[in-house]
Design an enzyme around this catalytic site. Structure first.
Site, mmCIF file in Angstrom:
data_model
loop_
_atom_site.group_PDB
_atom_site.id
_atom_site.type_symbol
_atom_site.label_atom_id
_atom_site.label_comp_id
_atom_site.label_asym_id
_atom_site.label_seq_id
_atom_site.Cartn_x
_atom_site.Cartn_y
_atom_site.Cartn_z
ATOM 1 N N ARG A 136 4.100 1.454 -3.959
ATOM 2 C CA ARG A 136 3.885 -0.004 -3.821
ATOM 3 C C ARG A 136 3.341 -0.449 -5.166
ATOM 4 N NH1 ARG A 136 -0.546 -3.404 0.065
ATOM 5 N NH2 ARG A 136 1.481 -2.990 1.102
ATOM 6 N N LYS A 142 -2.265 4.291 -20.437
ATOM 7 C CA LYS A 142 -1.946 4.728 -21.892
ATOM 8 C C LYS A 142 -0.616 4.143 -22.364
ATOM 9 C CE LYS A 142 -4.288 9.229 -20.532
ATOM 10 N NZ LYS A 142 -4.151 10.700 -20.534
ATOM 11 N N HIS A 168 8.840 -6.031 1.959
ATOM 12 C CA HIS A 168 7.919 -4.794 2.398
ATOM 13 C C HIS A 168 8.592 -4.357 3.694
ATOM 14 C CE1 HIS A 168 4.534 -2.505 3.399
ATOM 15 N NE2 HIS A 168 3.591 -3.387 3.309
ATOM 16 N N ARG A 182 -3.920 -0.361 5.041
ATOM 17 C CA ARG A 182 -3.179 0.046 6.227
ATOM 18 C C ARG A 182 -1.795 0.765 5.737
ATOM 19 N NH1 ARG A 182 -6.218 -3.857 6.826
ATOM 20 N NH2 ARG A 182 -5.493 -4.830 5.295
ATOM 21 N N THR A 183 -1.132 0.156 4.889
ATOM 22 C CA THR A 183 0.115 0.929 4.472
ATOM 23 C C THR A 183 -0.256 2.277 3.834
ATOM 24 O OG1 THR A 183 1.047 -1.190 4.070
ATOM 25 C CG2 THR A 183 2.359 0.512 3.098
#
Length: 308
Positions: free
Chosen positions: A104, A83, A132, A54-55
């Site tokens: 995120r 890496k 959030h 959703r986000t």
């Protein structure tokens, strides 16, 4: 005059009540009006070091609906992190490719570190079990639309309140609006002490209980959260609380609830909320998810300075 131009969106604590109401007002306008083209020439870097549906997609949809472009990734394995590249080095490079970063990350504090490392706006799309903030704006907008107001409401938070970053951010935001809060969870998943202490400082009325039946007759909003398996260090600890709370139409029918009660959920759901609820008058969680687009349009447009 309120302006959010170039403002990082890291924590809901960084916003005043007036700024929150401003974003909700702009979100309403975005939902009603076609603003295509106002972000033409702008590029959003969607950096998702942790899974999201959703986000991530609502930010992408919001940017494209406003005429902007989107770059980024949603698979850690395709990045130079594997890496050994540090987050700071990654974002300092990506800064040169875009106008705004949405991040995120699985580590708490990652968004703040990113904002301190670059000279373009950064939006926190969820950092570990911390906060959030953009989901909070979506939640507030949904509450306002479904109840007609956000002042003086009784809100129940159900489920994983220890690791549930959406619950953390929403509780902080509702402190501006004279909310009565009820935290419904098993002892092992209580709201963290530092969040409760912050609410106490703000003189917020709250109560911790074990069962929804203790407070169901008081609630205007029930905010249901998933018990997050990925946050538990030991699988056995997750199994102890898995399925402890499960909402369904039959469960709601047996409870003594207020008229007009609405159920929100940031999604995804697993086994804490049955599909039988979907067709009831309680359910507004799909509308909540869809509201992510106009709300994130408002945030992007405001931070990039095209709406002031």
């Amino acid at each position: 005059m309120i302006s959010l131009k170039d403002k990082d969106i890291i924590s809901i604590l960084d916003f005043t009540k007036e700024e929150i109401l401003y974003i909700l007002e702009i979100s309403g306008k975005m939902e009603k009006e076609d603003r295509h083209g106002i972000l033409s020439g702008k590029i959003l870097a969607n950096l998702f070091f942790e899974p999201s549906t959703r986000t991530r997609l609502s930010f992408e949809a919001a940017m494209k609906r406003l005429g902007g472009e989107v770059i980024g990734f949603d698979d850690l394995g395709t990045t130079s992190t594997v890496k050994g590249e540090s987050l700071r080095d990654s974002v300092k490079i990506i800064e040169g490719y875009c106008d705004i970063i949405v991040l995120r990350h699985f580590l708490e504090g990652a968004s703040r570190l990113t904002a301190d490392s670059v000279n373009i706006p950064v939006i926190n799309a969820g950092d570990g079990a911390s906060q959030h903030p953009t989901q909070t704006f979506v939640d507030l907008y949904t509450i306002q639309k479904s109840k007609g107001e956000i002042e003086n409401l009784s809100i129940g938070f159900l489920g994983d309140l220890k690791y549930g970053r959406t619950a953390h951010s929403l509780a902080y935001a509702l402190a501006h609006f004279n909310a009565d809060m009820y935290f419904i969870s098993p002892p092992s998943l209580r709201m963290p002490k530092d969040y409760l202490e912050e609410l106490e400082l703000k003189k917020v009325s709250f109560q911790e209980v074990n069962s929804i039946s203790e407070v169901s007759d008081k609630l205007d909003i029930l905010y249901c959260t998933r018990i997050q398996k990925e946050r538990f260090a030991e699988p056995v600890e997750y199994e102890k609380v898995r399925g402890l709370y499960k909402l369904s139409k039959s469960v709601m029918d047996e409870l003594n609830v207020k008229d007009g009660l609405k159920i929100l959920h940031p999604l995804p759901r697993v086994d804490e909320m049955d599909e039988s609820l979907d067709s009831t008058e309680y359910a507004v969680y799909f509308q909540q998810a869809h509201s992510g687009v106009p709300v994130r349009e408002a945030l992007l447009a405001s931070v990039l300075g095209v709406i002031q």
